[in-house]
Design an enzyme around this catalytic site. Structure first.
Site, PDB file in Angstrom:
ATOM      1  N   SER A  46     -64.130  66.057-119.224  1.00 40.15           N
ATOM      2  CA  SER A  46     -64.257  66.544-118.071  1.00 40.15           C
ATOM      3  C   SER A  46     -63.754  68.077-117.886  1.00 40.15           C
ATOM      4  O   SER A  46     -64.138  68.803-118.762  1.00 40.15           O
ATOM      5  CB  SER A  46     -63.674  65.846-116.869  1.00 40.15           C
ATOM      6  OG  SER A  46     -64.333  66.302-115.343  1.00 40.15           O
ATOM      7  N   ASP A 207     -73.937  59.948-116.136  1.00 35.81           N
ATOM      8  CA  ASP A 207     -73.144  61.163-115.449  1.00 35.81           C
ATOM      9  C   ASP A 207     -74.195  61.822-114.511  1.00 35.81           C
ATOM     10  O   ASP A 207     -75.087  62.480-115.039  1.00 35.81           O
ATOM     11  CB  ASP A 207     -72.459  61.757-116.614  1.00 35.81           C
ATOM     12  CG  ASP A 207     -71.396  62.798-115.906  1.00 35.81           C
ATOM     13  OD1 ASP A 207     -71.287  63.316-114.756  1.00 35.81           O
ATOM     14  OD2 ASP A 207     -70.432  63.216-116.856  1.00 35.81           O
ATOM     15  N   HIS A 236     -69.707  59.589-114.283  1.00 37.59           N
ATOM     16  CA  HIS A 236     -68.953  60.652-114.925  1.00 37.59           C
ATOM     17  C   HIS A 236     -67.556  59.992-115.440  1.00 37.59           C
ATOM     18  O   HIS A 236     -67.019  60.289-116.582  1.00 37.59           O
ATOM     19  CB  HIS A 236     -68.559  61.699-113.879  1.00 37.59           C
ATOM     20  CG  HIS A 236     -67.647  62.845-114.664  1.00 37.59           C
ATOM     21  ND1 HIS A 236     -68.155  63.452-115.741  1.00 37.59           N
ATOM     22  CD2 HIS A 236     -66.281  63.184-114.214  1.00 37.59           C
ATOM     23  CE1 HIS A 236     -66.878  64.382-115.903  1.00 37.59           C
ATOM     24  NE2 HIS A 236     -66.164  64.181-115.078  1.00 37.59           N
ATOM     25  N   ASP A 237     -67.104  59.004-114.782  1.00 36.14           N
ATOM     26  CA  ASP A 237     -65.754  58.229-115.227  1.00 36.14           C
ATOM     27  C   ASP A 237     -65.978  57.190-116.065  1.00 36.14           C
ATOM     28  O   ASP A 237     -65.017  56.432-116.660  1.00 36.14           O
ATOM     29  CB  ASP A 237     -65.268  57.410-113.916  1.00 36.14           C
ATOM     30  CG  ASP A 237     -64.200  58.326-112.900  1.00 36.14           C
ATOM     31  OD1 ASP A 237     -64.064  59.583-113.560  1.00 36.14           O
ATOM     32  OD2 ASP A 237     -63.903  57.813-112.180  1.00 36.14           O
TER      33      ASP A 237
END
Length: 285
Positions: A46, A207, A236-237
């Site tokens: 990220s 994501d 995303h995580d």
């Protein structure tokens, strides 16, 4: 360091800082503070992925020999900027914001809480929320509420209990929004093509905030890049939750790099650095 603010809240006087600034400071402290003479690999996910890429382009004897970019990008695009604009507006619209000079006794937690809820949506995916929460309700002291609403409220409560500072929240978004490896260097694609190190570029297919197209762009233009896609529905995580697969890919990449350089024995040249200076982005906003 401005001695005027030692032990005090900096508030609105805190300067605009970029990812490039962060990297310059990290390299400065590694070399001048710890005496580190070489970096084998810069790895980050990220925002950390932005740091890894900037580090690969840094004008420093500690420029890493390789890099791993996980769910990142080469520059913050309009979609990503827009989410941060809305979050920033949530915080600055809180009457307690006071232009960035809020007090410890009355912080803008309501605005920051709304911003946090929006951010949580970008960290996951529609399918993960549907599977985890659906339309289920739970009983609370305030009555029956949607399970997803309780989850978002809990995220806000956790942030506030940690005394997380709204000014820090805004500053971090500013750092991320500054990210553009082409800024001040020339054509964006040509800058990516100038990256000399081997790179592993990792994507999570679900994501929504840093979608696979961002990572494919990096893999397409960085000459010695490998692309890996992690398949899960966590958004995303997802890279934080796919530790076994991600660990395998990282280990494989690093083993390959070490095999290529196993015959290289000369140490990295150490040279003194000039005093640390901030990157200038006056007028960025």
């Amino acid at each position: 360091i401005n001695a005027e603010y030692m032990g005090k809240r900096v508030g609105s006087a805190f300067p605009a800082v970029t990812v490039r600034d962060s990297v310059a400071l990290q390299l400065y402290l590694l070399q001048d503070g710890l005496g580190v003479r070489g970096v084998d690999c810069a790895i980050g996910g990220s925002m950390g992925a932005m740091h890894a890429l900037e580090m690969a382009l840094a004008d420093s004897p500690l420029r890493p020999k390789s890099g791993i970019s996980i769910c990142g990008c080469g520059r913050q695009n309009a979609w990503q900027l827009a989410f941060n604009i809305v979050q920033r507006d949530c915080i600055t619209a809180d009457p307690n914001w006071k232009g960035g000079d809020s007090s410890n006794d009355a912080p803008p937690n309501h605005g920051m809480g709304i911003a946090r809820k929006l951010a949580m949506l970008t960290y996951r995916s529609a399918s993960s929320f549907s599977e985890r929460f659906g339309r289920e309700t739970i009983d609370t002291p305030d009555g029956e509420v949607l399970k997803v609403a309780d989850y978002l409220d809990a995220q806000v409560t956790s942030l506030v209990k940690r005394n997380f500072d709204a000014g820090t929240y805004v500053a971090l978004m500013g750092i991320v929004d500054s990210h553009d490896v082409g800024r001040g260097r020339g054509d964006y694609v040509k800058v990516l093509q100038s990256v000399e190190q081997p790179f592993l570029v990792v994507s999570v297919h679900s994501d929504v905030i840093y979608p696979p197209a961002d990572q494919l762009e990096l893999a397409e233009h960085i000459p010695n890049a490998q692309f890996v896609s992690i398949s899960n529905d966590e958004g995303h995580d997802g890279f934080l939750l796919a530790q076994q697969q991600l660990g395998f890919e990282i280990q494989s990449f690093l083993k390959g790099i070490r095999a290529q350089h196993s015959t290289v024995t000369s140490p990295t040249t150490f040279s003194p650095r000039s005093p640390f200076r901030l990157d200038s982005i006056s007028g960025f906003y």
